[in-house]
Structures are given as structure tokens and as C-alpha cells.
Enzyme design. Sequence first.
Site, short mmCIF file in Angstrom:
data_model
loop_
_atom_site.label_atom_id
_atom_site.label_comp_id
_atom_site.label_asym_id
_atom_site.label_seq_id
_atom_site.Cartn_x
_atom_site.Cartn_y
_atom_site.Cartn_z
N SER A 131 0.82 -1.22 0.00
CA SER A 131 0.00 0.00 0.00
C SER A 131 0.85 1.27 0.00
CB SER A 131 -0.86 0.06 1.27
OG SER A 131 -1.80 -0.96 1.27
N HIS A 152 -3.35 0.37 -5.20
CA HIS A 152 -2.64 -0.75 -5.83
C HIS A 152 -2.88 -0.73 -7.34
CE1 HIS A 152 -2.22 -3.51 -2.10
NE2 HIS A 152 -1.95 -2.25 -1.84
N MET A 179 -2.23 -7.02 7.36
CA MET A 179 -3.21 -7.88 6.68
C MET A 179 -2.64 -8.51 5.41
SD MET A 179 -6.45 -5.29 6.96
CE MET A 179 -6.77 -4.34 8.45
N1 HPA Z 1 -3.75 -3.25 11.65
C1 HPA Z 1 -3.76 -4.10 10.60
N2 HPA Z 1 -3.22 -3.81 9.43
C2 HPA Z 1 -2.65 -2.61 9.28
C3 HPA Z 1 -2.61 -1.67 10.32
C4 HPA Z 1 -3.19 -2.01 11.57
O1 HPA Z 1 -3.19 -1.24 12.56
N3 HPA Z 1 -1.96 -0.57 9.84
C5 HPA Z 1 -1.62 -0.85 8.54
N4 HPA Z 1 -2.05 -2.07 8.19
#
Ligand code: HPA
Length: 277
Positions: free
Chosen positions: A31, A62, A212
Site C-alpha cells: 500500500s 494498488h 493484513m
Molecule cells: N492493523 C492491521 N493492518 C494494518 C494496520 C493495523 O493497525 N496498519 C496498517 N495495516
Amino acid sequence: MTAPAPCERAAAVMRERASGLVPRVGLILGSGLGGLAQAVSDAVRIPYADLPGFPPAGVHGHAGELVLGRLEGVPVACLRGRAHVYEGHGLAVMTQAVRALKLAGCETLLVTCAAGSLVPAVGPGALVALSDHINLLGSTPLVGPNDERFGPRFFSLADAYDPALRARLRQAAQDEGLPWHEGVYVATPGPCFETAAEIRMMQILGGHLVGMSTVPEVISARHCGLKVAAVATVTNLAEGLGGEALSHEQTLHHAGLAAADLQRLVRAWLRRHPAPA
Ligand code: HPA
């Protein structure tokens, strides 16, 4: 004769269009981090739509293209954009793309991602090299029939994040005067951010980052024998630690701010990449 797997067809497309360039390092750009692909020289761009088995483009930020070329003289294949478990394509959505990199010639995979920090002292903008992971996705991308051509049924994730590659990242950070952090990445499926209680659990489990993505790609890469390094850009303190409301906009904003540092780190790391044997 078995039909060629999607990754074999994708690797054939890469060979056809790459006019002789054999990538040695694959880069997965997360990202807001796709800018690195802009710096690739002699770039050949292939939309994912032309590459069998590659993920459909989805999330804002993306692009969904493969960029072949050279960065700091090293032949690279950059995946601009990845698919995530939360999009609903299954954990194996990146497996064919990772195998295609291997078949095209890559020995090494560098994965970049955005992540929340579980360590209050390591805030937005920090770059953290992954030293290990905790998979809370509930499964792995290799569940199902095993294709022995790519790797064994059962395989080890010891040193999944290659210590020698990480040592070179550390030297690269030193070259560039960037602070050095290492940590354990906890993978969750999303798309919701975590609860404060889940974050406290992850801290107790030994996590330093939460995100994630990344883990499905790393598992797929280790299965087919790619060496892996991974760097997270911290975009926020995890839920309950910061006070700021979490959002995807915030992720993209902070990933964008840290993109220049990440580029410097990756380029310095590539300059230290050993010449082919
Ligand atoms: N949690 C999960 N995924 C993420 C986060 C978060 O705080 N920040 C960027 N990706």
C-alpha cells in the site's frame, strides 16, 4: 502430460516480453509503496490481466502491474499491488504470482507492506525488518493438493526471513543513516482493524507489528525455495496505543510519507546484492 500451471504460463509471458532480462530479485510493493517501480530502468510493464494466475487489481493504492527492469543494476521484477485475504480470493491468491517469479529466475523475494506498530516507541514512518511472523489467518496458502514440482508437502519455516538478507538490510539502513528496527509480524485477515484487546493479546504473544498481508506470500515463497526478506512501513500505532482513529487513508498517507526512506533502504540493499555466481 499435465497442462502448464498458471504460473508457468505467466513466466512464459514474462520471458517473451522481457527481451532477455532474467530477474534475480522479486519485489512485492504494498500500500502506497508502489513508487519504487517508477525508479526501475529499462522498464517493461505487464498488466496483471496479461499474467495467468496473477491477482485481480483491487484495493485503492494498488496498480496491478508487473514491472521488469533494473534497479541499482540488479535485474528485478516488481509486483505493483497485491491481493489480500480480505478481498475474498482465498489465501493462495498470491501463490501463482510468487511461483512465476521463481520460474522467471528470481532467487530472492523482498516483500514490503504497511503495518500497525505494537511498540509505542516505534511510531508512524518507521521502517521495520521482519524477523519472523505469527500467522493468525486461520490457515495457510498451501492447504490442498501439493504440487511437488514447486516444493515438498511438509516444509520448514525456520529462518523464513533470511538472516543474511536481513543483515544486508541492516547494513543498508546504516549506509543511509536510517534507524534500524526488527520485529515479529502478526498477520490478521482484516478488513477490520483489530480491537484493543486483540492488540494486547498480540503483544503478549510476542508480536511487534500487525498487518493484513505478507504472510501468504512469504509461506508460498519459502515453499518454492525463494529466499525472503521483508520490510514493513509503520503507518500507525495499533488500536488502543495511539488514540488516532485508524483508517485506510491514514495507512496510505503515512506509507506515502515513508516511501522515500523505503526507496533509499531498498536501493542501498540492492547495491549490496552480490553479483551472480
Ligand atoms: N492493523 C492491521 N493492518 C494494518 C494496520 C493495523 O493497525 N496498519 C496498517 N495495516
